[in-house]
Design a protein around this motif. Structure first.
Motif, short mmCIF file in Angstrom:
data_model
loop_
_atom_site.label_atom_id
_atom_site.label_comp_id
_atom_site.label_asym_id
_atom_site.label_seq_id
_atom_site.Cartn_x
_atom_site.Cartn_y
_atom_site.Cartn_z
N SER A 1 0.84 -1.20 0.00
CA SER A 1 0.00 0.00 0.00
C SER A 1 0.87 1.25 0.00
N THR A 2 0.34 2.31 -0.59
CA THR A 2 1.09 3.57 -0.55
C THR A 2 0.97 4.22 0.83
N GLN A 3 -0.19 4.07 1.48
CA GLN A 3 -0.34 4.68 2.80
C GLN A 3 0.04 3.67 3.87
N ILE A 4 0.32 4.16 5.09
CA ILE A 4 0.81 3.25 6.12
C ILE A 4 -0.33 2.48 6.80
N ALA A 5 -1.46 3.17 7.06
CA ALA A 5 -2.55 2.50 7.79
C ALA A 5 -3.58 1.94 6.81
N PRO A 6 -4.18 0.78 7.12
CA PRO A 6 -5.17 0.22 6.20
C PRO A 6 -6.37 1.15 6.05
N ARG A 7 -6.84 1.32 4.83
CA ARG A 7 -8.05 2.10 4.60
C ARG A 7 -9.26 1.19 4.77
N PRO A 8 -10.35 1.69 5.37
CA PRO A 8 -11.54 0.85 5.52
C PRO A 8 -12.02 0.33 4.16
N LEU A 9 -12.54 -0.89 4.19
CA LEU A 9 -13.03 -1.54 2.97
C LEU A 9 -14.56 -1.56 3.01
N ARG A 10 -15.17 -0.87 2.07
CA ARG A 10 -16.64 -0.81 2.03
C ARG A 10 -17.22 -2.09 1.45
N LEU A 11 -18.24 -2.62 2.11
CA LEU A 11 -18.95 -3.79 1.58
C LEU A 11 -20.13 -3.31 0.76
N THR A 12 -20.90 -4.24 0.24
CA THR A 12 -21.99 -3.87 -0.66
C THR A 12 -23.14 -4.86 -0.56
N GLY A 13 -24.31 -4.42 -1.02
CA GLY A 13 -25.45 -5.33 -1.17
C GLY A 13 -26.08 -5.79 0.13
N LEU A 14 -25.78 -5.12 1.24
CA LEU A 14 -26.30 -5.58 2.54
C LEU A 14 -27.60 -4.84 2.86
N ASP A 15 -28.26 -5.33 3.89
CA ASP A 15 -29.45 -4.67 4.40
C ASP A 15 -28.97 -3.55 5.34
N ALA A 16 -29.22 -2.31 4.95
CA ALA A 16 -28.65 -1.18 5.69
C ALA A 16 -29.09 -1.18 7.15
N ASP A 17 -30.33 -1.60 7.41
CA ASP A 17 -30.87 -1.49 8.78
C ASP A 17 -30.56 -2.71 9.63
N ALA A 18 -30.04 -3.75 9.03
CA ALA A 18 -29.79 -4.97 9.80
C ALA A 18 -28.43 -4.89 10.49
N THR A 19 -28.30 -5.74 11.51
CA THR A 19 -27.01 -5.85 12.20
C THR A 19 -26.32 -7.12 11.72
N TYR A 20 -25.04 -7.01 11.49
CA TYR A 20 -24.26 -8.16 11.01
C TYR A 20 -23.17 -8.48 12.03
N ARG A 21 -22.99 -9.76 12.26
CA ARG A 21 -21.82 -10.20 13.04
C ARG A 21 -20.70 -10.51 12.04
N VAL A 22 -19.59 -9.83 12.23
CA VAL A 22 -18.49 -9.89 11.27
C VAL A 22 -17.25 -10.42 11.99
N ASP A 23 -16.60 -11.38 11.36
CA ASP A 23 -15.47 -11.99 12.04
C ASP A 23 -14.37 -12.35 11.03
N LEU A 24 -13.16 -12.46 11.53
CA LEU A 24 -12.05 -12.91 10.69
C LEU A 24 -12.03 -14.43 10.68
N ALA A 25 -12.08 -15.02 9.49
CA ALA A 25 -12.02 -16.48 9.41
C ALA A 25 -10.60 -16.98 9.60
N ASN A 26 -9.63 -16.13 9.33
CA ASN A 26 -8.23 -16.59 9.43
C ASN A 26 -7.45 -15.75 10.45
N ARG A 27 -8.09 -15.56 11.61
CA ARG A 27 -7.43 -14.80 12.68
C ARG A 27 -6.12 -15.47 13.10
N ASP A 28 -6.08 -16.79 12.96
CA ASP A 28 -4.86 -17.52 13.34
C ASP A 28 -3.63 -17.05 12.55
#
Ligand code: DGJ
Length: 694
Positions: free
Chosen positions: A618-645
């Motif tokens: 990356s050109t910048q030092i800190a990761p830029r947020p990654l926007r997702l798409t196609g979701l239900d704006a009003d719903a709550t999502y549980r988001v997790d890293l599958a490869n945290r290991d």
């Protein structure tokens, strides 16, 4: 007099109008129109004003633009009579047959003895419009080209995106600004080709992967296509697709284009992509076992090449099964005297030097491990150094002046004797052994393009599929040289590329997702040192890139360290746990703020997984947020890293991002408009993010 019809689904309306018995025009194609829209008014309003230096009326930009109407661009067909004299068709409207979601328009030209039909069908579930044209002639005529029904291109568009590529570098996007005149592609290779995937996306101004308007086109034909994207002198724009020109080599009385698939999207390039992906998966491909999970492949090509030894293959199969493989594919080298690529194509007899007791010792071993068995053929090809060539030199396509490709020539698939021979040889292997898969290769261009060759191949594929309906077929052509919806009518998987370099593959897959769903797109984990790039990539990155599509292994598994084998087992198990919903998911390309990140989101109903591949530093030092798409704006999502290991291996990350320790719960609105902030990572790594609607 004006007649109009509308075809539509939830997202788009296509209005086609006929005025004064002329060839029909697409007078509107875009977001769905109100139900009470007056179509006659639309047709009348479609006419352009006339000023100085023009004809007295604008020639129709019709579904088959007519040179006889003084059309100033490329006409929709080019014909000559039996004596080679050009024919200028003057087609007059006969009738329309309008059904639910389908329309056929018929025209005739009595003076020239021609009749023409244009077909349109819209699929309300996949959002794809399929259209094709037919031409009948009283006398045999010579066809230079016949376009599938022609569409206007939008004015509020600055560029077009079509596709180029090469061996190990398929699906490269080629962006061309609109300007006066035409961009013309006429594929002379006789196959779809790495260089000429027959697709086109026209983004409207401001469109991205996830937003804005775009129009998508794909021509479903494996013999090479012709594309015209033309801006006329009056500013109108037309899109034409047809078979490559001059590929009907004999005068005929009937011609038919391949299907042209088109769609309008108001959700950016992804709207086109999901229409193509769904239609290919759910309408074009027919699956021998639709509900059977896609099996994890093992392919032995990069492990052993032509050096087939049963004990080694058995040992490789043992390790592949242990890693999680479910189908073992025996690649090139099992037939004739095929010790390298100079000989034996055409001699589809098992090599008794390598397999003295036939294939049973290997196949039984593979079956004993719980895997099914697949086998490689390259049916349309022949080596001059083969018994088949020595017996039948007359079966070859092209003349003595041609240059060989990979030491081989092409069989003339228009000859019934050739097709019968291949059907018998392939059929014998499929009858003698319990085989559920063919990798069907095609490793050179034709000596010159010929539509009969493609028809012959489709015919052979159909015969084999009818006789052996349980067998799946993969379309391979030095990797991705024959990928199109035409061949996919007869096959179930594509070998996207010979590049098993995960970094290259990440890019190729990302672009191919504009048309190809997960279920059909093969992706294998190759050797530690990539055979086509020399690059050495970590097993985690290699494994996750393969897990984005139809997963497989292609290295010699005996090279794997314990750690590498462990990673493969775990990622393969993850893939098996997720494959059923993922094969039905849409692959959505994300608009990553960081150009070093190539990210996609597989979304099905309330579940998604994001693969965020770091393709560069990356050109910048800190990761830029990654926007997702196609979701239900009003719903709550549980988001997790599958490869945290993998956190500890991803480099310099030392901050407190909550995702590093556990899942977070946030709204769809937040995910789509702020985006998810991922932990810092090295290049050539992948974050895998799972999400569920709560
Ligand atoms: C080209 C294919 O793309 C490879 O995967 C392999 O099957 C070789 N041909 C075999 O000759």
């Amino acid at each position: 007099m004006i007649q109009c019809w509308r075809l539509e689904d939830a997202r788009q309306t296509l209005v086609i109008g006929v005025r004064d018995k002329q060839l029909a025009e697409v007078v509107y194609w875009g977001p769905r129109l109100p139900a009470d829209e007056n179509l006659e008014t639309l047709c009348a309003a479609h006419g352009l004003d006339v000023a100085g230096g023009m004809l007295d009326q604008h020639p129709e930009l019709s579904i088959c633009p007519a040179a006889a109407r003084s059309f100033q661009g490329q006409a929709g067909m080019a014909l000559r009579d039996g004596n080679g004299k050009p024919i200028l068709p003057k087609l007059v409207f006969d009738q329309a047959v309008a059904e639910t979601n389908a329309l056929t328009l018929s025209y005739s030209d009595q003076a020239n003895g021609l009749s023409y039909r244009a077909h349109f069908a819209i699929d309300a579930e996949t959002n794809l419009i399929t259209t094709w044209a037919e031409l009948d002639a009283d006398q045999p005529i010579n066809l230079q080209y016949l376009a599938a029904p022609v569409f206007p291109a939008p004015q509020l568009s600055d560029e077009m995106i079509d596709f180029a590529g090469r061996w190990c570098g398929e699906f490269q996007l080629s962006r061309t600004p609109w300007s006066a005149g035409m961009r013309s592609r006429d594929n002379r290779t006789g196959r779809t080709g790495h260089e000429h995937f027959p697709g086109l996306i026209i983004p409207c101004r401001g469109a991205t992967n996830t937003q804005g308007e775009a129009y998508g086109f794909h021509y479903g034909w494996s013999g090479g296509h012709r594309m015209i994207a033309e801006e006329l002198p009056d500013g109108r724009r037309q899109i034409q697709f047809s078979n490559a020109s001059d590929t009907e080599l004999a005068p005929l009385t009937y011609f038919k284009t391949a299907p042209l698939f088109v769609t309008y999207s108001d959700t950016g390039l992804n709207g086109c992509a999901t229409a193509f992906q769904r239609h290919l998966r759910d309408r074009v491909v027919t699956w021998p076992h639709p509900d059977r999970p896609r099996p994890v492949h093992y392919n032995c090509w990069e492990a052993i090449y032509f050096d087939h030894k049963i004990p080694e293959l058995q040992a490789i199969a043992d390790r592949a099964a242990d890693l999680g493989a479910e189908r073992f594919v025996l690649d090139d080298g099992w037939f004739g005297k095929r010790d390298d690529d100079t000989t034996s194509l055409g001699d589809w007899f098992i090599d008794a030097r390598k397999y003295p007791d036939g294939l049973s010792p290997l196949i039984d071993h593979v079956h004993g491990l719980g895997m099914t068995f697949g086998i490689w053929f390259e049916p349309e090809m022949i080596n001059p150094d083969s018994d088949t060539y020595r017996a039948h030199p007359e079966w070859v396509l092209g003349d003595d002046h041609q240059i060989l490709g990979r030491h081989q020539m092409v069989l003339n698939m228009a000859l019934p004797a050739v097709r019968d021979y291949l059907f018998d040889r392939i059929g014998k292997v499929l009858t003698d052994y319990d085989i559920d898969y063919i990798k069907w290769d095609h490793n050179r261009v034709l000596p010159s393009p010929d539509a009969d060759q493609t028809r012959g191949t489709y015919d052979l594929l159909d015969r084999l599929r009818t006789a052996f309906p349980q067998v799946e077929i993969e379309s391979c052509s030095s990797g991705g040289g024959r990928i199109d919806f035409g061949v996919m009518e007869h096959t179930q998987r594509v070998w996207l590329s010979d590049s098993n370099d995960a970094l290259e593959r990440l890019k190729i897959q990302h672009n191919a997702a504009l048309f190809l769903p997960q279920a059909v797109t093969g992706s294998h984990i190759g050797p530690r040192v990539c055979h086509t790039s020399g690059r050495i990539l970590d097993i985690r990155f290699r494994a996750w890139v393969a897990a984005q599509r139809h997963m497989g292994f292609e290295m010699d598994p005996r090279e794997l360290t314990d750690d590498e084998a462990d990673v493969l087992r775990r990622v393969t198990q993850w893939w098996k746990d997720n494959r059923d919903w993922m094969r039905r998911a849409d692959i959505l390309r994300l608009d990553a703020a960081d150009p070093a990140v190539l990210a996609e989101q597989h979304l099905r109903q309330d579940q998604f997984v994001v693969f965020a591949g770091k393709a560069d530093t990356s050109t910048q030092i800190a990761p830029r947020p990654l926007r997702l798409t196609g979701l239900d704006a009003d719903a709550t999502y549980r988001v997790d890293l599958a490869n945290r290991d993998e956190l500890a291996r991803k480099g310099l990350s030392r901050g407190q991002s909550p995702l590093k320790t556990g899942p977070i719960e946030v709204s769809g609105q937040y995910l789509m408009h702020h985006g998810i902030t991922l932990p810092w990572s090295f290049p050539e790594t992948m974050w895998v993010i799972e999400g569920h609607k709560i």
